[in-house]
Scaffold this motif. Structure first.
Motif, PDB file in Angstrom:
ATOM      1  N   SER A  59       0.777  -1.287   0.055  1.00 53.22           N
ATOM      2  CA  SER A  59       0.059   0.060  -0.026  1.00 53.22           C
ATOM      3  C   SER A  59       0.716   1.226   0.002  1.00 53.22           C
ATOM      4  O   SER A  59       1.979   1.118   0.334  1.00 53.22           O
ATOM      5  CB  SER A  59      -0.806  -0.149   1.178  1.00 53.22           C
ATOM      6  OG  SER A  59      -0.020   0.417   2.438  1.00 53.22           O
ATOM      7  N   GLY A  60       0.214   2.458  -0.345  1.00 53.84           N
ATOM      8  CA  GLY A  60       0.967   3.765  -0.189  1.00 53.84           C
ATOM      9  C   GLY A  60       1.328   4.003   1.122  1.00 53.84           C
ATOM     10  O   GLY A  60       2.338   4.536   1.393  1.00 53.84           O
ATOM     11  N   THR A  61       0.361   3.760   1.926  1.00 50.97           N
ATOM     12  CA  THR A  61       0.810   4.087   3.490  1.00 50.97           C
ATOM     13  C   THR A  61       1.961   3.306   4.073  1.00 50.97           C
ATOM     14  O   THR A  61       2.807   3.755   4.415  1.00 50.97           O
ATOM     15  CB  THR A  61      -0.425   3.644   4.637  1.00 50.97           C
ATOM     16  OG1 THR A  61      -1.538   4.369   3.984  1.00 50.97           O
ATOM     17  CG2 THR A  61      -0.092   3.777   6.052  1.00 50.97           C
ATOM     18  N   ASN A  64       5.048   4.903   2.289  1.00 46.84           N
ATOM     19  CA  ASN A  64       5.501   6.175   3.051  1.00 46.84           C
ATOM     20  C   ASN A  64       5.934   5.486   4.408  1.00 46.84           C
ATOM     21  O   ASN A  64       7.039   6.467   4.756  1.00 46.84           O
ATOM     22  CB  ASN A  64       4.400   7.129   3.290  1.00 46.84           C
ATOM     23  CG  ASN A  64       4.148   7.942   2.001  1.00 46.84           C
ATOM     24  OD1 ASN A  64       4.449   7.926   1.097  1.00 46.84           O
ATOM     25  ND2 ASN A  64       2.729   8.490   2.309  1.00 46.84           N
ATOM     26  N   HIS A  85      -0.697  13.560   3.924  1.00 43.93           N
ATOM     27  CA  HIS A  85      -1.095  12.217   4.098  1.00 43.93           C
ATOM     28  C   HIS A  85      -0.328  11.492   5.060  1.00 43.93           C
ATOM     29  O   HIS A  85      -0.769  10.877   6.132  1.00 43.93           O
ATOM     30  CB  HIS A  85      -0.904  11.371   2.725  1.00 43.93           C
ATOM     31  CG  HIS A  85      -1.521  10.235   2.765  1.00 43.93           C
ATOM     32  ND1 HIS A  85      -1.346   9.061   3.377  1.00 43.93           N
ATOM     33  CD2 HIS A  85      -2.855   9.956   2.029  1.00 43.93           C
ATOM     34  CE1 HIS A  85      -2.185   7.902   3.087  1.00 43.93           C
ATOM     35  NE2 HIS A  85      -3.401   8.448   2.316  1.00 43.93           N
ATOM     36  N   GLU A  90      -2.695   8.456   7.822  1.00 42.57           N
ATOM     37  CA  GLU A  90      -2.038   7.150   8.071  1.00 42.57           C
ATOM     38  C   GLU A  90      -2.222   6.636   9.587  1.00 42.57           C
ATOM     39  O   GLU A  90      -1.567   5.700  10.064  1.00 42.57           O
ATOM     40  CB  GLU A  90      -0.440   7.274   7.721  1.00 42.57           C
ATOM     41  CG  GLU A  90      -0.508   7.326   6.305  1.00 42.57           C
ATOM     42  CD  GLU A  90       0.813   7.575   5.617  1.00 42.57           C
ATOM     43  OE1 GLU A  90       1.630   7.396   6.023  1.00 42.57           O
ATOM     44  OE2 GLU A  90       0.699   7.882   4.187  1.00 42.57           O
ATOM     45  N   GLU A 137       4.635  16.245  -0.723  1.00 43.90           N
ATOM     46  CA  GLU A 137       3.446  15.358  -1.418  1.00 43.90           C
ATOM     47  C   GLU A 137       2.934  16.035  -2.575  1.00 43.90           C
ATOM     48  O   GLU A 137       2.538  17.093  -2.648  1.00 43.90           O
ATOM     49  CB  GLU A 137       2.113  15.449  -0.457  1.00 43.90           C
ATOM     50  CG  GLU A 137       1.117  14.662  -0.800  1.00 43.90           C
ATOM     51  CD  GLU A 137       0.060  14.491   0.223  1.00 43.90           C
ATOM     52  OE1 GLU A 137       0.250  14.350   1.424  1.00 43.90           O
ATOM     53  OE2 GLU A 137      -1.204  14.530  -0.181  1.00 43.90           O
ATOM     54  N   ASN A 141      -3.029  15.686  -1.924  1.00 45.30           N
ATOM     55  CA  ASN A 141      -4.339  15.404  -1.805  1.00 45.30           C
ATOM     56  C   ASN A 141      -5.383  16.395  -1.419  1.00 45.30           C
ATOM     57  O   ASN A 141      -6.181  17.016  -2.037  1.00 45.30           O
ATOM     58  CB  ASN A 141      -4.470  14.054  -1.163  1.00 45.30           C
ATOM     59  CG  ASN A 141      -6.021  13.534  -0.843  1.00 45.30           C
ATOM     60  OD1 ASN A 141      -6.750  13.801  -1.551  1.00 45.30           O
ATOM     61  ND2 ASN A 141      -6.111  12.825   0.297  1.00 45.30           N
ATOM     62  N   ASP A 170       6.240  12.029  -1.180  1.00 47.53           N
ATOM     63  CA  ASP A 170       5.075  11.282  -1.175  1.00 47.53           C
ATOM     64  C   ASP A 170       4.492  11.164  -2.735  1.00 47.53           C
ATOM     65  O   ASP A 170       3.661  12.293  -2.957  1.00 47.53           O
ATOM     66  CB  ASP A 170       4.136  11.663  -0.176  1.00 47.53           C
ATOM     67  CG  ASP A 170       2.728  10.737  -0.408  1.00 47.53           C
ATOM     68  OD1 ASP A 170       2.628  10.050  -1.187  1.00 47.53           O
ATOM     69  OD2 ASP A 170       1.938  10.935   0.712  1.00 47.53           O
ATOM     70  N   ALA A 172       2.355   9.406  -4.245  1.00 50.61           N
ATOM     71  CA  ALA A 172       1.097   8.550  -4.428  1.00 50.61           C
ATOM     72  C   ALA A 172       0.495   8.945  -5.909  1.00 50.61           C
ATOM     73  O   ALA A 172      -0.047   8.191  -6.599  1.00 50.61           O
ATOM     74  CB  ALA A 172       0.003   8.526  -3.408  1.00 50.61           C
ATOM     75  N   ARG A 173       0.457  10.272  -6.247  1.00 55.31           N
ATOM     76  CA  ARG A 173      -0.001  10.609  -7.295  1.00 55.31           C
ATOM     77  C   ARG A 173       0.934  11.538  -8.244  1.00 55.31           C
ATOM     78  O   ARG A 173       0.696  12.190  -8.855  1.00 55.31           O
ATOM     79  CB  ARG A 173      -1.367  11.534  -7.207  1.00 55.31           C
ATOM     80  CG  ARG A 173      -2.516  10.734  -6.579  1.00 55.31           C
ATOM     81  CD  ARG A 173      -3.892  11.810  -6.411  1.00 55.31           C
ATOM     82  NE  ARG A 173      -4.642  10.912  -5.954  1.00 55.31           N
ATOM     83  CZ  ARG A 173      -4.917  10.741  -4.559  1.00 55.31           C
ATOM     84  NH1 ARG A 173      -4.490  11.500  -3.847  1.00 55.31           N
ATOM     85  NH2 ARG A 173      -6.204  10.131  -4.244  1.00 55.31           N
ATOM     86  N   SER A 200      -2.401   2.096  -7.109  1.00 60.26           N
ATOM     87  CA  SER A 200      -4.134   1.962  -6.845  1.00 60.26           C
ATOM     88  C   SER A 200      -4.773   3.169  -6.916  1.00 60.26           C
ATOM     89  O   SER A 200      -5.989   3.251  -6.559  1.00 60.26           O
ATOM     90  CB  SER A 200      -4.179   1.112  -5.427  1.00 60.26           C
ATOM     91  OG  SER A 200      -3.398   1.784  -4.293  1.00 60.26           O
ATOM     92  N   LYS A 201      -4.055   4.214  -7.336  1.00 58.69           N
ATOM     93  CA  LYS A 201      -4.918   5.450  -7.510  1.00 58.69           C
ATOM     94  C   LYS A 201      -5.216   5.523  -8.976  1.00 58.69           C
ATOM     95  O   LYS A 201      -6.015   4.946  -9.512  1.00 58.69           O
ATOM     96  CB  LYS A 201      -4.061   6.478  -7.061  1.00 58.69           C
ATOM     97  CG  LYS A 201      -3.907   6.561  -5.351  1.00 58.69           C
ATOM     98  CD  LYS A 201      -4.749   7.124  -4.539  1.00 58.69           C
ATOM     99  CE  LYS A 201      -4.698   6.773  -3.099  1.00 58.69           C
ATOM    100  NZ  LYS A 201      -3.951   7.445  -2.239  1.00 58.69           N
TER     101      LYS A 201
HETATM  102  C1  LIG Z   1      -3.525   7.374  -1.036  1.00 54.67           C
HETATM  103  C2  LIG Z   1      -2.534   8.032  -0.768  1.00 54.67           C
HETATM  104  C3  LIG Z   1      -1.276   7.325  -0.036  1.00 54.67           C
HETATM  105  C4  LIG Z   1      -1.459   5.796   0.284  1.00 54.67           C
HETATM  106  O1  LIG Z   1      -2.641   5.311   0.595  1.00 54.67           O
HETATM  107  P1  LIG Z   1      -2.887   3.973   0.493  1.00 54.67           P
HETATM  108  O2  LIG Z   1      -4.423   3.963   0.705  1.00 54.67           O
HETATM  109  O3  LIG Z   1      -2.394   3.268   1.770  1.00 54.67           O
HETATM  110  O4  LIG Z   1      -2.692   3.253  -0.618  1.00 54.67           O
HETATM  111  C5  LIG Z   1      -0.115   8.175   0.209  1.00 54.67           C
HETATM  112  N1  LIG Z   1      -0.167   9.453  -0.064  1.00 54.67           N
HETATM  113  C6  LIG Z   1      -1.062  10.100  -0.649  1.00 54.67           C
HETATM  114  C7  LIG Z   1      -0.744  11.602  -1.161  1.00 54.67           C
HETATM  115  C8  LIG Z   1      -2.297   9.352  -0.868  1.00 54.67           C
HETATM  116  O5  LIG Z   1      -3.226  10.225  -1.794  1.00 54.67           O
END
Ligand SMILES: *Cc1c(COP(=O)(O)O)cnc(C)c1O
Length: 345
Positions: A59-61, A64, A85, A90, A137, A141, A170, A172-173, A200-201
């Motif tokens: 996972s992204g969490t 990180n 995030h 988290e 980030e 988000n 970070d 993720a995006r 997964s995004k």
């Molecule tokens: C979604 C997200 C994550 C990771 O999230 P998971 O739900 O654990 O996959 C990390 N950073 C940002 C900025 C996110 O939007």
């Protein structure tokens, strides 16, 4: 009945092509380094980000958290953007896993070199916690998908490096940031020691994130991944989705951005809606309900009754996210429904 799900870009279903790639993946035990599909994704991501090595995690969490623990020690101070995030989404993991504390810099997800220097605390002070990491980030988000200006990233990371402070993106995006700016993933990631990416995004995978950086850091990250329970076995099944997404879903992210923009432009015209169109740079639309409008819970419930799903992001704040399972037509329809819900009050 209408059902347009704009709650998150994580709600996507794997496409037929992606499912086929997963089913046909050649796999092995990744903890012996023997999963060729995982190895291929890790190598490909390392190359895309111009880093020495990359590590696949669930996972992204976890990406990180693995990066955070790799780069810090308990008691360290980490400079972070407002509502990041890693700070807020988290579940307290940063404090629980790495024992760090955060100093928030800037506003709305962005900060400047001056903000960084203002937040920085030198090592060796008897009272102040030493700053050992800065995280950025990109896109942000809770900043409505805003892109962190690259020239500021370059200055902040250079100032960090000069002070022995490590840097983490970070990302993720980060695929969305690349799409929005036209910069390559390697250019976006170059200033950072470590970068995390989520598949997964916007890329539409069911599972999967990566941590990338120097070989030495990734060696440590690999042990931490194991400590966190994120070391997997025949995970090529999952990595295959990532490889497929790089080939088939990355290039289409611009559609999501255009769809977010059209929703934002429609909502910006509604009286009482506070929305800064300049901040809508990717696939996230966060709007604030001004005076005369109902609360976020109320708006989200009313939209849901009309078939449009959104997320409450604060008492007066709502988020809509576009992704590969919502078409342009559906976004036009969702924007109309939302505008109507808001105008009816
Ligand atoms: C979604 C997200 C994550 C990771 O999230 P998971 O739900 O654990 O996959 C990390 N950073 C940002 C900025 C996110 O939007």
């Amino acid at each position: 009945m209408t059902r347009i799900d704009l709650r998150s870009d994580t709600v996507t279903q794997p496409t037929q092509g992606m499912r086929r790639a997963m089913a046909e993946a050649i796999v092995g035990d990744d903890q012996y380094g023997e999963d060729p599909t995982v190895n291929r994704l890790q190598e490909r991501v390392a190359e895309l980000l111009a880093k020495e090595a990359a590590l696949f995690v669930p996972s992204g969490t976890m990406a990180n958290q693995t990066a955070l623990k790799t780069l810090t020690r308990p008691g360290d101070d980490v400079i972070v953007s407002e509502e990041a995030h890693i700070l807020l989404h988290e579940s307290g993991a940063s404090g629980a896993n790495s024992g760090v504390q955060f100093t928030v810099a800037g506003k709305g997800g962005l900060f400047t070199l001056a903000d960084f220097l203002n937040a920085y605390k030198a090592p060796g002070h008897v009272v102040l916690p030493p700053t050992t990491l800065v995280t950025i980030e990109n896109t942000h988000n809770r900043g409505s998908g805003v892109v962190f200006p690259q020239d500021e990233i370059v200055s902040i990371c250079a100032a960090a490096k000069a002070r022995g402070v490590r840097s983490l993106c970070d990302g993720a995006r980060l695929f969305n940031a690349a799409t929005a700016t036209g910069l390559s993933l390697s250019e976006l990631s170059r200033p950072f020691d470590v970068v995390t990416l989520a598949f997964s995004k916007g890329l539409g995978c069911p599972v999967g994130s990566l941590v990338a950086g120097r070989a030495k850091d990734m060696k440590r990250a690999k042990r931490i991944r194991r400590m966190f329970g994120g070391a997997m076995r025949q995970s090529g099944i999952l990595a295959a989705a990532g490889l497929y997404a790089l080939d088939n879903h990355f290039a289409r992210l611009g559609e999501d951005h255009a769809n977010a923009k059209l929703i934002a432009e429609r909502l910006a015209d509604v009286r009482g809606v506070k929305l800064d169109l300049e901040k809508i740079q990717s696939n996230i639309v966060i709007f604030v309900l001004g005076e005369g409008l109902p609360d976020a819970e109320d708006v989200v419930a009313r939209a849901k009754a009309e078939g449009v799903l959104l997320n409450v992001f604060g008492p007066r704040r709502v988020r809509a996210v576009t992704h590969l399972n919502v078409s342009r037509e559906e976004c036009v329809q969702a924007a109309d429904i939302l505008a109507r819900v808001l105008e009816e009050k």
